[in-house]
Motif scaffolding. Structure first.
Motif, PDB file in Angstrom:
ATOM      1  N   THR A  43       0.058  -7.337  -0.719  1.00  0.00           N
ATOM      2  CA  THR A  43       0.978  -6.332  -1.252  1.00  0.00           C
ATOM      3  C   THR A  43       0.163  -5.117  -1.703  1.00  0.00           C
ATOM      4  OG1 THR A  43       0.868  -7.367  -3.431  1.00  0.00           O
ATOM      5  CG2 THR A  43       2.706  -8.011  -2.017  1.00  0.00           C
ATOM      6  N   LEU A  73      -0.111  -5.232  -7.070  1.00  0.00           N
ATOM      7  CA  LEU A  73       1.193  -5.868  -7.197  1.00  0.00           C
ATOM      8  C   LEU A  73       1.095  -7.380  -7.020  1.00  0.00           C
ATOM      9  CD1 LEU A  73       3.399  -3.318  -5.242  1.00  0.00           C
ATOM     10  CD2 LEU A  73       3.660  -3.920  -7.654  1.00  0.00           C
ATOM     11  N   LEU A 107       2.905  -9.882  -9.516  1.00  0.00           N
ATOM     12  CA  LEU A 107       3.990 -10.756  -9.068  1.00  0.00           C
ATOM     13  C   LEU A 107       3.617 -12.227  -9.185  1.00  0.00           C
ATOM     14  CD1 LEU A 107       5.021  -8.674  -5.944  1.00  0.00           C
ATOM     15  CD2 LEU A 107       6.389  -8.969  -8.018  1.00  0.00           C
ATOM     16  N   ASP A 128      13.248  -3.373  -4.453  1.00  0.00           N
ATOM     17  CA  ASP A 128      11.879  -3.708  -4.834  1.00  0.00           C
ATOM     18  C   ASP A 128      11.219  -4.614  -3.796  1.00  0.00           C
ATOM     19  OD1 ASP A 128      11.796  -2.198  -7.162  1.00  0.00           O
ATOM     20  OD2 ASP A 128      12.618  -3.804  -8.394  1.00  0.00           O
ATOM     21  N   VAL A 175       7.589  -3.696  -1.988  1.00  0.00           N
ATOM     22  CA  VAL A 175       6.347  -4.489  -2.055  1.00  0.00           C
ATOM     23  C   VAL A 175       6.046  -5.183  -0.725  1.00  0.00           C
ATOM     24  CG1 VAL A 175       6.707  -4.858  -4.525  1.00  0.00           C
ATOM     25  CG2 VAL A 175       7.355  -6.671  -2.920  1.00  0.00           C
ATOM     26  N   ASP A 176       6.811  -4.864   0.324  1.00  0.00           N
ATOM     27  CA  ASP A 176       6.630  -5.439   1.658  1.00  0.00           C
ATOM     28  C   ASP A 176       6.917  -6.940   1.693  1.00  0.00           C
ATOM     29  OD1 ASP A 176       6.164  -5.289   4.397  1.00  0.00           O
ATOM     30  OD2 ASP A 176       4.047  -5.819   4.187  1.00  0.00           O
ATOM     31  N   TRP A 177       7.934  -7.355   0.950  1.00  0.00           N
ATOM     32  CA  TRP A 177       8.449  -8.721   1.071  1.00  0.00           C
ATOM     33  C   TRP A 177       9.674  -8.762   1.973  1.00  0.00           C
ATOM     34  CZ3 TRP A 177       8.342 -11.406  -4.435  1.00  0.00           C
ATOM     35  CH2 TRP A 177       7.013 -11.764  -4.732  1.00  0.00           C
ATOM     36  N   SER A 189      13.840   1.825  -5.796  1.00  0.00           N
ATOM     37  CA  SER A 189      13.020   0.755  -6.349  1.00  0.00           C
ATOM     38  C   SER A 189      12.747   1.021  -7.825  1.00  0.00           C
ATOM     39  CB  SER A 189      11.695   0.659  -5.588  1.00  0.00           C
ATOM     40  OG  SER A 189      10.763  -0.121  -6.302  1.00  0.00           O
ATOM     41  N   ARG A 204       4.472   1.401 -11.116  1.00  0.00           N
ATOM     42  CA  ARG A 204       3.296   1.110 -10.294  1.00  0.00           C
ATOM     43  C   ARG A 204       1.988   1.503 -10.963  1.00  0.00           C
ATOM     44  NH1 ARG A 204       2.495   0.554  -5.034  1.00  0.00           N
ATOM     45  NH2 ARG A 204       0.341   0.335  -5.760  1.00  0.00           N
TER      46      ARG A 204
END
Length: 366
Positions: A162, A166, A170, A181, A185-187, A229, A235
């Motif tokens: 991530t 992050l 997380l 969000d 975070v590229d989930w 987000s 951040r």
């Protein structure tokens, strides 16, 4: 057929698309060993079937209840099996991690519908997919430190990838993310309105050629605005705090930050297992330089230690599950109780592999 007699995994072929539905809605589709084996067997069959061009994973839901793709592994089973000395708990983790690797390396387009709760083991299934779809109901997290565990199922690998720090944030906090969000975070790759999911599945099936061509592009027409987000505004704080060199420094840096977000985060960390937060921090930072297969092998050793390094009720993991899901007193007795009392030797013990390389249960992962 009663719901208790219903299959826990449903498999369907729709043209050239294979569809797998996790079918334990009363348990929020939490994974059992039986489900892991069924999903693995079906994916292997479809991987080798020239008539299957793509695969989609989704979860069954109960009408009128909050949706879930998969809430994780069956933690009550973990508690019972560990205390009873049931050897199937070893099979559970070995086979689950091998399934995670299979999805990441599947070789055909894979889709996941993360409608609602997707946590822990559900994230392990979802994060290897080619197209990760969230809805307005999305609630994504790796909350394992809340039960004295660490973010497994390849969590070290995908948390470490991530943006910024992050992953540390997380992994240590178990923060739950909504759709916007999750995208940030590229989930997740795309947001789709939940009332269009059935239409989306049919569109993917209609667009999927026998060689998988067309499958991924079919999703784009369903894109919905996920909104802004909320994490984006935090951040700078996250990167500043979670860049600190160890857990004690992270906690100290967080305590120095003003504002409601920092205060809520500090409170959350104060409720987690200090030892397992330190293990998680080390896990994520090691995983930054690992392949997925090596990360999964590391995590397989870590999870064995979670149940055996301190046997029985002395395990941080069993204590965490007891407090959350068995006695439900939400008052875990962590050992040690304070971050300041966690030393490097305690953490290092978790990273000593229980097996020589040639005997590791995941030795064959490529």
């Amino acid at each position: 057929m009663s719901q208790s007699d219903a299959p826990t995994v449903l498999a369907e072929r729709r043209q050239h698309l294979g569809i797998l539905t996790l079918n334990r809605p009363k348990a929020l589709n939490a994974l059992s060993l039986e489900m892991i084996r069924q999903v693995t067997a079906q994916l292997l069959a479809w991987r080798d079937d020239a008539q299957v061009g793509a695969v989609l994973l989704r979860g069954a839901n109960r009408e009128g209840k909050a949706p879930a793709f998969c809430a994780g592994g069956d933690i009550r089973y973990f508690h019972e099996a560990a205390l009873a000395g049931d050897p199937t708990i070893e099979d559970f983790f070995s086979e689950e991690y091998a399934l995670n690797h299979l999805i990441h390396t599947f070789g055909k387009p894979t889709f996941v519908l993360m409608d609602g709760i997707t946590m822990g083991g559900g994230m392990g299934l979802a994060q290897g997919c080619s197209m990760r779809v969230v809805t307005e109901h999305a609630r994504l997290a790796m909350p394992e430190t809340n039960i004295g565990l660490f973010p497994d199922v390849g969590g070290g690998w995908f948390l470490a990838r991530t943006p910024g720090y992050l992953g540390e944030f997380l992994g240590l906090s178990g923060q739950v993310l909504g759709a916007a969000d999750a995208l940030a975070v590229d989930w997740a790759d795309i947001c789709v309105k939940s009332d269009r999911l059935d239409e989306l599945v049919q569109a993917i099936a209609d667009a999927t050629a026998v060689d998988g061509v067309g499958a991924l592009s079919a999703v784009n027409a369903f894109a919905a605005d996920a909104g802004a987000s909320s994490l984006a505004a935090q951040r700078d704080l996250v990167d500043r705090v979670f860049a600190a060199h160890d857990l004690a420094a992270i906690v100290a840096a967080l305590a120095a930050e003003p504002g409601e977000f920092a205060a809520a985060l500090a409170k959350a960390l104060s409720q987690r297992s200090p030892l397992m937060m330190a293990v998680t921090l080390e896990q994520i930072r090691r995983a930054r330089t690992m392949t997925l297969a090596d990360d999964l092998r590391m995590e397989r050793g870590l999870v064995r230690h979670c149940f055996h390094l301190r046997p029985g009720a002395a395990s941080e993991t069993l204590e965490g599950i007891r407090a959350l899901a068995v006695d439900k007193d939400h008052a875990p007795r962590w050992n040690p109780a304070k971050v300041a009392d966690v030393d490097a030797a305690m953490v290092a013990a978790y990273f000593a592999s229980p097996w020589p390389a040639h005997a590791h249960p995941l030795r064959d992962l490529a």
